[in-house]
Design a protein around this motif. Sequence first.
Motif, PDB file in Angstrom:
ATOM      1  N   ASN A 178      71.129  21.873  54.482  1.00 22.15           N
ATOM      2  CA  ASN A 178      71.554  21.038  53.358  1.00 22.15           C
ATOM      3  C   ASN A 178      70.301  20.410  52.770  1.00 22.15           C
ATOM      4  O   ASN A 178      69.447  19.923  53.508  1.00 22.15           O
ATOM      5  CB  ASN A 178      72.521  19.951  53.839  1.00 22.15           C
ATOM      6  CG  ASN A 178      72.965  19.052  52.704  1.00 22.15           C
ATOM      7  OD1 ASN A 178      73.354  19.528  51.653  1.00 22.15           O
ATOM      8  ND2 ASN A 178      72.908  17.749  52.915  1.00 22.15           N
ATOM      9  N   TYR A 179      70.179  20.450  51.438  1.00 19.02           N
ATOM     10  CA  TYR A 179      68.995  19.930  50.774  1.00 19.02           C
ATOM     11  C   TYR A 179      69.378  18.945  49.676  1.00 19.02           C
ATOM     12  O   TYR A 179      70.403  19.110  49.005  1.00 19.02           O
ATOM     13  CB  TYR A 179      68.190  21.066  50.127  1.00 19.02           C
ATOM     14  CG  TYR A 179      67.586  22.033  51.090  1.00 19.02           C
ATOM     15  CD1 TYR A 179      68.243  23.198  51.459  1.00 19.02           C
ATOM     16  CD2 TYR A 179      66.323  21.797  51.640  1.00 19.02           C
ATOM     17  CE1 TYR A 179      67.695  24.094  52.353  1.00 19.02           C
ATOM     18  CE2 TYR A 179      65.751  22.694  52.527  1.00 19.02           C
ATOM     19  CZ  TYR A 179      66.430  23.839  52.880  1.00 19.02           C
ATOM     20  OH  TYR A 179      65.865  24.725  53.751  1.00 19.02           O
ATOM     21  N   ALA A 180      68.529  17.958  49.479  1.00 16.05           N
ATOM     22  CA  ALA A 180      68.672  17.102  48.308  1.00 16.05           C
ATOM     23  C   ALA A 180      68.428  17.954  47.061  1.00 16.05           C
ATOM     24  O   ALA A 180      67.599  18.869  47.076  1.00 16.05           O
ATOM     25  CB  ALA A 180      67.666  15.960  48.369  1.00 16.05           C
ATOM     26  N   ASP A 181      69.133  17.648  45.997  1.00  8.80           N
ATOM     27  CA  ASP A 181      68.990  18.432  44.773  1.00  8.80           C
ATOM     28  C   ASP A 181      67.543  18.481  44.291  1.00  8.80           C
ATOM     29  O   ASP A 181      67.084  19.508  43.767  1.00  8.80           O
ATOM     30  CB  ASP A 181      69.880  17.846  43.674  1.00  8.80           C
ATOM     31  CG  ASP A 181      71.359  18.098  43.910  1.00  8.80           C
ATOM     32  OD1 ASP A 181      72.181  17.399  43.297  1.00  8.80           O
ATOM     33  OD2 ASP A 181      71.692  18.981  44.716  1.00  8.80           O
ATOM     34  N   ALA A 182      66.811  17.398  44.482  1.00  8.31           N
ATOM     35  CA  ALA A 182      65.449  17.308  43.954  1.00  8.31           C
ATOM     36  C   ALA A 182      64.481  18.270  44.621  1.00  8.31           C
ATOM     37  O   ALA A 182      63.407  18.551  44.070  1.00  8.31           O
ATOM     38  CB  ALA A 182      64.930  15.878  44.103  1.00  8.31           C
ATOM     39  N   VAL A 183      64.842  18.776  45.810  1.00  8.44           N
ATOM     40  CA  VAL A 183      63.903  19.647  46.545  1.00  8.44           C
ATOM     41  C   VAL A 183      64.416  21.073  46.711  1.00  8.44           C
ATOM     42  O   VAL A 183      63.698  21.925  47.243  1.00  8.44           O
ATOM     43  CB  VAL A 183      63.567  19.052  47.932  1.00  8.44           C
ATOM     44  CG1 VAL A 183      63.085  17.615  47.791  1.00  8.44           C
ATOM     45  CG2 VAL A 183      64.745  19.142  48.889  1.00  8.44           C
ATOM     46  N   LYS A 184      65.626  21.349  46.264  1.00 10.53           N
ATOM     47  CA  LYS A 184      66.175  22.698  46.409  1.00 10.53           C
ATOM     48  C   LYS A 184      65.276  23.718  45.722  1.00 10.53           C
ATOM     49  O   LYS A 184      64.812  23.510  44.605  1.00 10.53           O
ATOM     50  CB  LYS A 184      67.578  22.755  45.800  1.00 10.53           C
ATOM     51  CG  LYS A 184      68.648  22.098  46.649  1.00 10.53           C
ATOM     52  CD  LYS A 184      70.017  22.196  45.998  1.00 10.53           C
ATOM     53  CE  LYS A 184      71.085  21.536  46.846  1.00 10.53           C
ATOM     54  NZ  LYS A 184      72.409  21.557  46.200  1.00 10.53           N
ATOM     55  N   GLY A 185      65.029  24.818  46.437  1.00 11.73           N
ATOM     56  CA  GLY A 185      64.174  25.867  45.895  1.00 11.73           C
ATOM     57  C   GLY A 185      62.699  25.656  46.140  1.00 11.73           C
ATOM     58  O   GLY A 185      61.895  26.568  45.918  1.00 11.73           O
ATOM     59  N   ARG A 186      62.301  24.470  46.584  1.00 13.24           N
ATOM     60  CA  ARG A 186      60.887  24.176  46.840  1.00 13.24           C
ATOM     61  C   ARG A 186      60.614  23.887  48.308  1.00 13.24           C
ATOM     62  O   ARG A 186      59.538  24.217  48.813  1.00 13.24           O
ATOM     63  CB  ARG A 186      60.443  22.976  46.006  1.00 13.24           C
ATOM     64  CG  ARG A 186      60.560  23.174  44.517  1.00 13.24           C
ATOM     65  CD  ARG A 186      59.922  22.008  43.752  1.00 13.24           C
ATOM     66  NE  ARG A 186      60.581  20.726  44.003  1.00 13.24           N
ATOM     67  CZ  ARG A 186      59.961  19.665  44.515  1.00 13.24           C
ATOM     68  NH1 ARG A 186      58.669  19.726  44.824  1.00 13.24           N
ATOM     69  NH2 ARG A 186      60.629  18.535  44.702  1.00 13.24           N
ATOM     70  N   PHE A 187      61.553  23.264  48.986  1.00 12.51           N
ATOM     71  CA  PHE A 187      61.385  22.892  50.397  1.00 12.51           C
ATOM     72  C   PHE A 187      62.248  23.785  51.281  1.00 12.51           C
ATOM     73  O   PHE A 187      63.356  24.172  50.891  1.00 12.51           O
ATOM     74  CB  PHE A 187      61.790  21.444  50.630  1.00 12.51           C
ATOM     75  CG  PHE A 187      60.889  20.406  50.019  1.00 12.51           C
ATOM     76  CD1 PHE A 187      59.900  20.740  49.106  1.00 12.51           C
ATOM     77  CD2 PHE A 187      61.023  19.078  50.381  1.00 12.51           C
ATOM     78  CE1 PHE A 187      59.072  19.774  48.557  1.00 12.51           C
ATOM     79  CE2 PHE A 187      60.208  18.094  49.837  1.00 12.51           C
ATOM     80  CZ  PHE A 187      59.235  18.455  48.919  1.00 12.51           C
ATOM     81  N   THR A 188      61.747  24.061  52.488  1.00 13.08           N
ATOM     82  CA  THR A 188      62.504  24.838  53.463  1.00 13.08           C
ATOM     83  C   THR A 188      62.430  24.144  54.807  1.00 13.08           C
ATOM     84  O   THR A 188      61.335  23.900  55.323  1.00 13.08           O
ATOM     85  CB  THR A 188      61.957  26.263  53.584  1.00 13.08           C
ATOM     86  OG1 THR A 188      61.990  26.905  52.308  1.00 13.08           O
ATOM     87  CG2 THR A 188      62.803  27.062  54.576  1.00 13.08           C
ATOM     88  N   ILE A 189      63.594  23.863  55.381  1.00  5.95           N
ATOM     89  CA  ILE A 189      63.651  23.251  56.706  1.00  5.95           C
ATOM     90  C   ILE A 189      63.923  24.333  57.739  1.00  5.95           C
ATOM     91  O   ILE A 189      64.674  25.282  57.481  1.00  5.95           O
ATOM     92  CB  ILE A 189      64.733  22.144  56.761  1.00  5.95           C
ATOM     93  CG1 ILE A 189      64.644  21.361  58.077  1.00  5.95           C
ATOM     94  CG2 ILE A 189      66.130  22.719  56.537  1.00  5.95           C
ATOM     95  CD1 ILE A 189      65.522  20.122  58.110  1.00  5.95           C
TER      96      ILE A 189
END
Length: 121
Positions: free
Chosen positions: A58-69
């Motif tokens: 689950n990602y915050a909208d602001a980081v979707k597509g840029r961050f990977t956990i």
Amino acid sequence: QVQLVESGGGLVQPGESLTLSCAPSGIILGIYVMGWYRQAPGMQRDLVATITKDGSTNYADAVKGRFTISGDNAKNTVSLQMNSLKPEDTGVYYCNLKCVTRWVPRCDDYWGQGTQVTVSS
């Protein structure tokens, strides 16, 4: 007492990448939802990303597509790959392990001490 140890923060320019890592300082038992949160100056601590034992993210909208956990359930370690960083990503990043098996001894909620990420030209 077990603590979460974070590493990987620093100062980068916009568009660059960083990887944050987090590991417990000792043995902890149980199953966890692992996650990263960040806190900008004067702001509340907000969710960045979480990952469950089965790999659901689950990602915050602001980081979707840029961050990977990503996480290692056997070691209870969690990482955050941050690409295309923006100045608004600046803040203190905290890792978190949230216990979902409360009946297991030493299964608790844990927070890291925080690591500073600064994105600036």
